[in-house]
Design a protein around this motif. Structure first.
Motif, PDB file in Angstrom:
ATOM      1  N   GLN A  93       5.696   6.923  -1.881  1.00  0.00           N
ATOM      2  CA  GLN A  93       4.686   7.825  -1.353  1.00  0.00           C
ATOM      3  C   GLN A  93       3.355   7.637  -2.071  1.00  0.00           C
ATOM      4  OE1 GLN A  93       5.870  11.929  -1.233  1.00  0.00           O
ATOM      5  NE2 GLN A  93       3.937  12.628  -0.334  1.00  0.00           N
ATOM      6  N   SER A  94       3.403   7.464  -3.401  1.00  0.00           N
ATOM      7  CA  SER A  94       2.177   7.209  -4.160  1.00  0.00           C
ATOM      8  C   SER A  94       1.576   5.873  -3.767  1.00  0.00           C
ATOM      9  CB  SER A  94       2.475   7.229  -5.662  1.00  0.00           C
ATOM     10  OG  SER A  94       2.939   8.489  -6.067  1.00  0.00           O
ATOM     11  N   LEU A  95       2.438   4.883  -3.517  1.00  0.00           N
ATOM     12  CA  LEU A  95       1.954   3.560  -3.120  1.00  0.00           C
ATOM     13  C   LEU A  95       1.266   3.616  -1.760  1.00  0.00           C
ATOM     14  CD1 LEU A  95       1.859   0.489  -3.652  1.00  0.00           C
ATOM     15  CD2 LEU A  95       4.092   0.334  -2.524  1.00  0.00           C
ATOM     16  N   SER A  96       1.849   4.343  -0.822  1.00  0.00           N
ATOM     17  CA  SER A  96       1.284   4.406   0.523  1.00  0.00           C
ATOM     18  C   SER A  96      -0.077   5.085   0.537  1.00  0.00           C
ATOM     19  CB  SER A  96       2.241   5.136   1.466  1.00  0.00           C
ATOM     20  OG  SER A  96       2.422   6.488   1.060  1.00  0.00           O
ATOM     21  N   ALA A  97      -0.374   5.888  -0.490  1.00  0.00           N
ATOM     22  CA  ALA A  97      -1.673   6.562  -0.547  1.00  0.00           C
ATOM     23  C   ALA A  97      -2.821   5.569  -0.703  1.00  0.00           C
ATOM     24  CB  ALA A  97      -1.690   7.575  -1.685  1.00  0.00           C
ATOM     25  N   LEU A  98      -2.533   4.368  -1.240  1.00  0.00           N
ATOM     26  CA  LEU A  98      -3.561   3.346  -1.404  1.00  0.00           C
ATOM     27  C   LEU A  98      -3.714   2.467  -0.173  1.00  0.00           C
ATOM     28  CD1 LEU A  98      -3.017   2.059  -5.067  1.00  0.00           C
ATOM     29  CD2 LEU A  98      -4.762   3.632  -4.231  1.00  0.00           C
ATOM     30  N   ASP A  99      -2.804   2.594   0.780  1.00  0.00           N
ATOM     31  CA  ASP A  99      -2.851   1.764   1.983  1.00  0.00           C
ATOM     32  C   ASP A  99      -3.878   2.343   2.949  1.00  0.00           C
ATOM     33  OD1 ASP A  99      -2.434   0.150   4.134  1.00  0.00           O
ATOM     34  OD2 ASP A  99      -0.288   0.586   4.333  1.00  0.00           O
ATOM     35  N   ARG A 100      -4.905   1.561   3.290  1.00  0.00           N
ATOM     36  CA  ARG A 100      -5.956   2.039   4.188  1.00  0.00           C
ATOM     37  C   ARG A 100      -5.490   2.091   5.645  1.00  0.00           C
ATOM     38  NH1 ARG A 100     -10.935   1.134   1.627  1.00  0.00           N
ATOM     39  NH2 ARG A 100     -10.619   1.410  -0.611  1.00  0.00           N
ATOM     40  N   GLY A 101      -4.371   1.440   5.931  1.00  0.00           N
ATOM     41  CA  GLY A 101      -3.821   1.536   7.275  1.00  0.00           C
ATOM     42  C   GLY A 101      -4.340   0.533   8.274  1.00  0.00           C
ATOM     43  N   GLY A 102      -5.113  -0.444   7.822  1.00  0.00           N
ATOM     44  CA  GLY A 102      -5.643  -1.452   8.733  1.00  0.00           C
ATOM     45  C   GLY A 102      -4.555  -2.325   9.320  1.00  0.00           C
ATOM     46  N   LEU A 103      -4.829  -2.876  10.488  1.00  0.00           N
ATOM     47  CA  LEU A 103      -3.873  -3.716  11.194  1.00  0.00           C
ATOM     48  C   LEU A 103      -3.716  -5.069  10.506  1.00  0.00           C
ATOM     49  CD1 LEU A 103      -2.188  -4.126  13.868  1.00  0.00           C
ATOM     50  CD2 LEU A 103      -4.259  -5.164  14.816  1.00  0.00           C
ATOM     51  N   GLU A 104      -2.470  -5.523  10.356  1.00  0.00           N
ATOM     52  CA  GLU A 104      -2.204  -6.882   9.880  1.00  0.00           C
ATOM     53  C   GLU A 104      -2.399  -7.829  11.061  1.00  0.00           C
ATOM     54  OE1 GLU A 104      -1.691  -7.956   6.940  1.00  0.00           O
ATOM     55  OE2 GLU A 104      -1.234  -6.136   5.793  1.00  0.00           O
ATOM     56  N   VAL A 105      -3.403  -8.686  10.980  1.00  0.00           N
ATOM     57  CA  VAL A 105      -3.767  -9.524  12.122  1.00  0.00           C
ATOM     58  C   VAL A 105      -2.694 -10.548  12.449  1.00  0.00           C
ATOM     59  CG1 VAL A 105      -5.415 -11.245  12.945  1.00  0.00           C
ATOM     60  CG2 VAL A 105      -6.234  -9.201  11.777  1.00  0.00           C
TER      61      VAL A 105
END
Length: 246
Positions: A70-82
């Motif tokens: 959960q802490s790790l996912s907080a750093l994920d900006r959520g952009g699409l993997e092309v």
């Protein structure tokens, strides 16, 4: 995870590193010393040390120690993997907001891991202007951009893997001599021979070929266009005349 390098450790610990512009990783002898102002951290293993350095005056590299996914996912900006994404998902991400193509491709909330260098190369391969607005693109242009993004990223993954081979990749840089336009201001475009131009802003610049991407139109460089105002040259040839004036 985007531009972050994530190391999974025991007890659900995650070491998350963002090198930014000047951060680098080096493989050194075991128990390497942290001497010198550029050496920031060392991670010791039985057969060597992984050294984190950052040159330059602006210290932007970041290192996080997190616990739990959960802490790790907080750093994920959520952009699409092309790589591997569908045409429909690429179109949705690209057209979610009305931005210039340059901004859209480098926005981590829209696309994951595409920086300044590879966005220049993608746009050149797609023969699209960096300042074209996403909401004004045709279906054919979006399809071309999607294809160019996948082909460009796959090409550079193969090139960098071949360069590193079985060695630790020490010479990491965003400027590669094989690139078409990024970092090539003033040099000939490898496709058409026109002079590569640039737009400078803050600490970044966008490189493009006017013949391949903008129909021969020169895009205003803010630092010069503010000075020249209405006298801003409209073509690369006019700009060269301005630069040659005493």
């Amino acid at each position: 995870m985007g531009k972050h390098i994530v190391f999974g450790l025991e007890n659900e610990l995650w070491l998350v590193l963002h090198l930014m512009i000047a951060g680098r990783l080096h493989w050194r002898e075991p128990a390497a010393r942290l001497d010198g102002k550029y050496n920031l951290a060392a991670f010791d293993f039985a057969h060597g040390s992984l050294m984190l350095t950052e040159a330059g005056t602006k210290k932007r590299a970041a290192l996080h120690l997190l616990q739990g996914e959960q802490s790790l996912s907080a750093l994920d900006r959520g952009g699409l993997e092309v790589l591997g994404c569908s045409a429909a998902s690429f179109t949705r991400a690209l057209t979610e907001r009305n931005h210039t193509l340059k901004r859209a491709l480098t926005d981590p909330y829209l696309f994951s891991g595409i920086g300044n260098a590879y966005s220049d190369e993608i746009l050149h391969a797609a023969r699209l202007s960096p300042i074209a607005m996403t909401h004004k693109l045709s279906d054919a242009e979006i399809e071309c951009l999607h294809r160019a993004a996948e082909e460009t990223l796959n090409h550079w993954i193969s090139v960098l893997q071949a360069e590193a081979a079985d060695q630790f990749p020490e010479h990491v840089t965003a400027f590669r001599p094989q690139m078409a336009v990024h970092g090539k201001f003033g040099k000939p475009c490898p496709v058409c021979g026109a002079t590569v131009q640039r737009i400078r802003y803050a600490d970044n610049e966008t490189n493009y070929c006017p013949a391949c991407q903008t129909g021969g139109k020169l895009l205003a460089d803010r630092s010069l266009s503010l000075l020249l105002k209405k006298d801003w040259p409209k073509t690369p040839e006019e700009l060269e005349e301005v630069r040659r004036r005493p």
